[in-house]
Write a protein that holds these residues in place. Structure first.
Motif, PDB file in Angstrom:
ATOM      1  N   ASP A 122      -5.372   2.587  19.485  1.00 38.74           N
ATOM      2  CA  ASP A 122      -4.573   1.905  18.563  1.00 38.74           C
ATOM      3  C   ASP A 122      -3.348   2.290  19.145  1.00 38.74           C
ATOM      4  OD1 ASP A 122      -5.973   0.500  17.609  1.00 38.74           O
ATOM      5  OD2 ASP A 122      -5.871   1.168  15.811  1.00 38.74           O
ATOM      6  N   GLU A 150       1.504   5.469  10.931  1.00 41.09           N
ATOM      7  CA  GLU A 150       0.011   5.904  10.955  1.00 41.09           C
ATOM      8  C   GLU A 150      -0.447   6.328  11.564  1.00 41.09           C
ATOM      9  OE1 GLU A 150      -2.317   3.216   9.352  1.00 41.09           O
ATOM     10  OE2 GLU A 150      -3.558   3.611  10.420  1.00 41.09           O
ATOM     11  N   HIS A 152      -0.804   6.174  15.099  1.00 42.13           N
ATOM     12  CA  HIS A 152      -1.086   5.782  16.334  1.00 42.13           C
ATOM     13  C   HIS A 152      -0.680   6.068  17.801  1.00 42.13           C
ATOM     14  CE1 HIS A 152      -2.874   2.055  14.077  1.00 42.13           C
ATOM     15  NE2 HIS A 152      -3.463   2.917  13.497  1.00 42.13           N
ATOM     16  N   GLU A 188      -1.907  -2.827  13.707  1.00 41.66           N
ATOM     17  CA  GLU A 188      -1.389  -3.496  11.657  1.00 41.66           C
ATOM     18  C   GLU A 188      -0.989  -4.746  12.063  1.00 41.66           C
ATOM     19  OE1 GLU A 188      -1.359  -0.954  10.286  1.00 41.66           O
ATOM     20  OE2 GLU A 188      -1.124   1.302  11.387  1.00 41.66           O
TER      21      GLU A 188
HETATM   22 ZN   LIG Z   1      -4.100   2.328  12.044  1.00 42.67          ZN
END
Ligand SMILES: [Zn+2]
Length: 551
Positions: A122, A150, A152, A188
């Protein structure tokens, strides 16, 4: 469906027994590693790949820092995608852009023949998660801006580092195989992977490898896991405006409908299965108080353990929306903005990857790394345990009665169409809330860099197993056909016509991008992003604040 699931789980748990029971013929999906003969050639190539990944540390670090500095939200990953595809083109990959009509989605291909390995991660960030890296308390770079809360920003660096090491070996050894690299766009929003499947981009893929940031190092789990699947649905209500004081009886409030739907859902919540998770935001609640809102929208995530239960939740949501529209004399329509099947990772591939992870081991954390970790754990009143010290074990399927829901990832959709394994690599700090500024603080520091280098080694080794040991690919397909999909089959939540929700986050990026641009990382001038920002590593407050080595 419930019955089928417990039957499949029963079979899966039988397999655990038979796999350890002795020398009889291995059951479908039994670990490939157990069947694999010692192969000195593969072992030597793996050692070479590990050493090669080590020589690419600076490349890995620059990618992580660069993508961190872009901090783009789902469907708006324009800088990120331009940057990554540029690197891939320079390295001989052919890049196809605009997958499924998503401007920031692409697939980069190199090599020829079988097996076809699709390796993805991601790339999107989290709203309002802007945070200075290496600082152990809330200190946004730009107040209110998005950021990598997060983590990513790290997965593509792991994958591409691994791929470049493996590609070098493939070229020299004339190995057959095709490598496809792809991004999880808008993960997300669980907004892209089901569309990639629908539109056939994984049709000829033999094995999918995924990577995701974590605070430990493991393929995490195979089989039915602790997470949920979901549908993301927006309900749009339409009423009639009127002067809210002068002639309120002439108005029909779309906002009233939204509120009634939410009240209804919150009462119903008590009588839903414990496995469900549902949550909503109101992206449009009207314009101003003296105008009866003629338009209003509410956006729900409905999460459950399996297809049938997700569908059931969605149906309840639709019923409530219709009921709310009847109560308010408004009209309602809805659209799907995202979807994820519950994940199901391959046993064969996960067990193979775990062996490779064990050979790599956790990174050596410095005192500075530990100080940052303990600093943020102290700040958040979490357990002050520092960074991961022992490898997390690979878990098998979680029994249905113990599955109590959790997060989702649309890699689930891919895992039900191609044998898939997901690498969790140690670039983050244990005990953080997730989807939060705190999860960004390690993501452009030596913690992320070292975790990604370790991850790239395991990823490269697993790719070599897939390329050089045919029993890994056949074992993965055996498990996929005879265990995973024996009684359950993928049914998409989207139709042929549902478009990807590419308009999401556009306004937010338009608002913040001019300011964010000033902070893009410039590797031609600075060795690291921390250096560019002038951040002393680590910066923590309170009793734990000791200056560590600057890296
Ligand atoms: Zn994630």
């Amino acid at each position: 469906m419930r019955k089928e699931i417990s039957a499949a789980l029963g079979l899966a748990s039988l397999l655990v027994v038979s796999a350890t029971a002795g020398p009889q013929k291995p059951a479908p999906g039994a670990p490939a590693t157990a069947k694999m003969a010692v192969n000195p050639k593969v072992d030597a190539l793996k050692k070479e790949a590990m050493a090669d990944v080590d020589t690419r540390r600076e490349f890995t670090q620059q990618m992580i820092d660069q993508i961190f500095s872009y901090g783009e939200l789902g469907f708006q990953e324009f800088e990120t995608s331009k940057y990554i595809t540029g690197i891939l083109e320079k390295n001989g990959f052919k890049v196809q852009t605009g997958l499924s009509g998503i401007p920031t989605a692409w697939m980069a291909t190199w090599g020829a023949g079988k097996p076809v390995i699709a390796i993805g991660s991601d790339i999107d960030g989290i709203p309002q998660a802007s945070q200075k890296p290496g600082v152990g308390y809330h200190d946004p770079m730009i107040e209110g801006a998005p950021g990598h809360g997060e983590g990513h920003n790290s997965g593509q660096a792991v994958n591409i580092t691994a791929v470049l090491a493996v590609k070098k070996i493939m070229e020299r050894e004339h190995l057959s195989g095709t490598i496809k690299i792809w991004p999880g766009v808008a993960e997300e929003l669980v907004g892209s992977k089901a569309w990639f499947i629908r539109d056939g981009y994984f049709k000829d893929v033999d094995i999918a490898i995924f990577s995701h940031v974590d605070s430990n190092f493991s393929p995490q789990e195979w089989g039915d896991d602790s997470g949920n699947g979901l549908v993301s649905i927006q309900y749009d209500f339409k009423g009639e405006s009127a002067h809210a004081a002068g002639a309120p009886w002439r108005g029909r409030s779309a906002l009233d409908a939204v509120e009634l739907m939410d009240v209804g859902w919150n009462f119903r919540r008590e009588h839903l299965r414990l496995q469900q998770r549902s949550h909503y935001v109101i992206p449009n609640g009207g314009d101003q108080p003296n105008v009866v809102p003629q338009n209003a929208s509410v956006w729900y995530y409905f999460r459950e353990n399996d297809y049938d239960h997700i569908k059931e939740l969605w149906d309840i949501g639709n019923t409530m929306a219709k009921a709310a529209s009847m109560m308010t004399n408004t009209e309602v329509t809805w659209k799907i903005l995202g979807t994820a099947w519950p994940k199901h990772m391959s046993r064969t591939l996960s067990e193979d990857m775990e062996e490779n992870i064990k050979a790599v081991g956790l990174p050596q954390w410095s005192d500075a790394d530990q100080t940052l970790a303990r600093g943020i754990q102290h700040e958040l009143k979490a357990k002050e345990e520092g960074l991961a010290g022992t490898l997390a074990p690979l878990r098998g399927p979680i029994p249905e009665e113990q599955r109590r829901g959790g997060g989702s990832d649309d890699i689930g959709d891919i895992s039900w169409n191609v044998p898939t394994v997901s690498l969790r690599f140690p670039s983050n700090i244990p005990g953080l809330p997730g989807h939060n500024w705190a999860n960004a603080i390690s993501m452009a520091t030596p913690i992320a860099h070292k975790g990604a280098t370790a991850g790239a080694k395991a990823q490269a080794m697993t790719m070599l197993d897939i390329l050089l040991r045919p029993e890994v690919v056949s074992g993965a397909w055996d498990y996929f056909k005879n265990v995973q999909t024996k009684d359950r089959h993928y049914i998409p939540f989207i139709t042929e016509k549902d478009p990807p929700a590419t308009w999401l986050n556009k306004a937010t990026l338009e608002k913040f991008r001019p300011e964010m641009k000033k902070f893009y990382y410039d590797p031609t001038r600075y060795k690291t992003y921390l250096e560019q920002l002038g951040i002393k590593y680590p910066t923590v407050r309170g009793a734990t604040a000791t200056a560590g080595d600057r890296q």
